[in-house]
Motif scaffolding. Sequence first.
Motif, mmCIF file in Angstrom:
data_model
loop_
_atom_site.group_PDB
_atom_site.id
_atom_site.type_symbol
_atom_site.label_atom_id
_atom_site.label_comp_id
_atom_site.label_asym_id
_atom_site.label_seq_id
_atom_site.Cartn_x
_atom_site.Cartn_y
_atom_site.Cartn_z
ATOM 1 N N GLY A 115 0.827 -1.210 0.000
ATOM 2 C CA GLY A 115 0.000 0.000 0.000
ATOM 3 C C GLY A 115 0.852 1.246 0.000
ATOM 4 O O GLY A 115 0.550 2.217 -0.683
ATOM 5 N N GLU A 156 -11.876 4.353 0.951
ATOM 6 C CA GLU A 156 -10.897 3.508 0.244
ATOM 7 C C GLU A 156 -10.445 2.325 1.114
ATOM 8 O O GLU A 156 -10.178 1.243 0.603
ATOM 9 C CB GLU A 156 -9.684 4.353 -0.183
ATOM 10 C CG GLU A 156 -10.014 5.475 -1.161
ATOM 11 C CD GLU A 156 -10.623 5.006 -2.479
ATOM 12 O OE1 GLU A 156 -10.454 3.823 -2.838
ATOM 13 O OE2 GLU A 156 -11.296 5.820 -3.149
ATOM 14 N N ASN A 195 -8.730 -0.605 -0.935
ATOM 15 C CA ASN A 195 -7.706 0.118 -1.715
ATOM 16 C C ASN A 195 -6.719 0.793 -0.761
ATOM 17 O O ASN A 195 -6.712 2.019 -0.604
ATOM 18 C CB ASN A 195 -8.364 1.178 -2.611
ATOM 19 C CG ASN A 195 -9.273 0.568 -3.637
ATOM 20 O OD1 ASN A 195 -9.085 -0.575 -4.035
ATOM 21 N ND2 ASN A 195 -10.275 1.317 -4.065
ATOM 22 N N LYS A 243 -13.025 -0.264 0.904
ATOM 23 C CA LYS A 243 -13.000 -0.928 -0.411
ATOM 24 C C LYS A 243 -11.764 -1.821 -0.562
ATOM 25 O O LYS A 243 -11.621 -2.522 -1.567
ATOM 26 C CB LYS A 243 -13.017 0.128 -1.521
ATOM 27 C CG LYS A 243 -14.407 0.733 -1.727
ATOM 28 C CD LYS A 243 -14.363 2.068 -2.450
ATOM 29 C CE LYS A 243 -13.861 1.954 -3.861
ATOM 30 N NZ LYS A 243 -13.881 3.299 -4.521
ATOM 31 N N VAL A 260 -4.397 3.697 -2.062
ATOM 32 C CA VAL A 260 -5.033 5.016 -2.186
ATOM 33 C C VAL A 260 -5.241 5.617 -0.792
ATOM 34 O O VAL A 260 -4.973 6.796 -0.565
ATOM 35 C CB VAL A 260 -6.389 4.893 -2.932
ATOM 36 C CG1 VAL A 260 -7.010 6.262 -3.140
ATOM 37 C CG2 VAL A 260 -6.216 4.189 -4.265
ATOM 38 N N GLU A 267 2.373 1.739 -3.448
ATOM 39 C CA GLU A 267 1.287 2.118 -4.351
ATOM 40 C C GLU A 267 0.923 3.595 -4.137
ATOM 41 O O GLU A 267 0.668 4.343 -5.085
ATOM 42 C CB GLU A 267 0.057 1.222 -4.069
ATOM 43 C CG GLU A 267 -1.227 1.606 -4.785
ATOM 44 C CD GLU A 267 -1.178 1.406 -6.300
ATOM 45 O OE1 GLU A 267 -0.178 0.880 -6.801
ATOM 46 O OE2 GLU A 267 -2.140 1.835 -6.983
#
Lengths: 234, 249
Positions: free
Chosen positions: A7, A195, A200, A198, A203, A10
């Motif tokens: 993460g 996020e 993610n 979800k 993000v 990213e």
Amino acid sequence: MGAISDGFFESIRLLFSLDPYIYDIIAVSLRVSGIALFLSTLIGVPLGALLALSRFRGKQVVTALLYTGMGFPPVVVGLFVFLFLSASGPLGSLRWLFTVKAMITAQTIIAFPLVAGFTMAAVASVDRNLLRQLRALGATKLQASWAAIREARVGVLVAIIAGFGGVISEVGAVMLVGGNIEGRTRVLTTAIVLETRKGNFGVAIAFGIVLLLITFITNLAMLYLQKRQLLEEE
Amino acid sequence: MLSQLEARGVSYSLQGIVKDYGEFRLTVEQLELREGEIFCLLGPSGAGKSTLLRLLNFLTPPDSGKMTLFGRTYLSSNFTPELQIMRQITTVFQRPALLNERVWNNIVYPLKLRRQAVDKAAITPIIERLGLSGILDQPAATLSGGEAQRVALARALVFSPKVLLLDEPTANLDPENIAIIEGMVTSYAAEHRSTIVWITHNQFQARRVGDRVCLLEKGRIIEVNSKEKIFSDPDNQRTREFLCGDILY
């Protein structure tokens, strides 16, 4: 552990990708909290100075209310703003609910007691003899009050920063009254919640880094101003 | 034939002034102050000297009585002077209270309040006379007690007040600073014909700078006389005892 490091990498990629989704959210966050802070300062600094410098009936009640406001849970503020702005509420005709205006209103209500409370403490610590001296030099009450605010400038600055810290990191109220609508009312904190849910994480971490950076830069600016003040005094 | 002092115009006239704090009460039945005079207030601690000064500066209202200043009368019920009157009076307190800014900003502060242009040529003689030329850029917080009091006096004089009230401005200062302040105030009074009221615990100072001297005790005026009279042959026995050091405080 892998999810965290994945993460993180990213998030770095996203931050440098110039993705408009990310930068729109940052812009909305800064706009909402910036305007709310501006309004809170306009209300809070004069109110804090007034409470510190004047005596009037009901001052203790106002002070107690202010202290209550300083510890008010943001989500409860959000709830009241929601009820007032909802279609059946007294201010429903404004049609502000789920708009940036509603978020600014909620954040202003959250921040101004912080700004006023800390300003009151800072201005109250200004030497009473100085205020008497300023009056004796011909200052009007307003001029003496302004001089007192200037004397307490470091404390007032801390008050404003505390107000900013209170709103930029706040999630409950803006979620309730803003609705977390993409491209319109989504801010950093509500985006992090969304996020994360979800999955993610990249993000979400990217938004977290931005939020931390904003707070860090703000505090850095405050320290710089404080240091400059101290250097001036030396 | 009027003496030079008596011929001067009256600036203040106080009649039947009472200020009651419960455990302490100041009463001034009648008192006139003149233009261009240095009026020294002597008296034990708690005599009411500072209270009288606050009344003269309109910083506190009396409970009864009236005060006339520059021909305008202010009753206890309406003890709020016009701003332009208020701005002709100032006080220098015992403990100088300066803004947390540079010395220069402190000195010109009263001019900024009045939206007056800063006339360096007019201010420079005051600054030089008070020995402040070398410290104008210094932060006020770094000054010694004597420097801070000289700055406070400069700040009080830059707008040429008609009334200058001094609440023990030289207490705790060294002889050099005392001499500078006394010299500045006496020449200012002579040049501007301003009324100066100077509280002091120092009889020698009252002798040096005063035109008239007033003894206050327990909130009442015991005697007002010229300094020559009061220090050579006072009318009141209490004054005599005070000046001889028989009244301890």
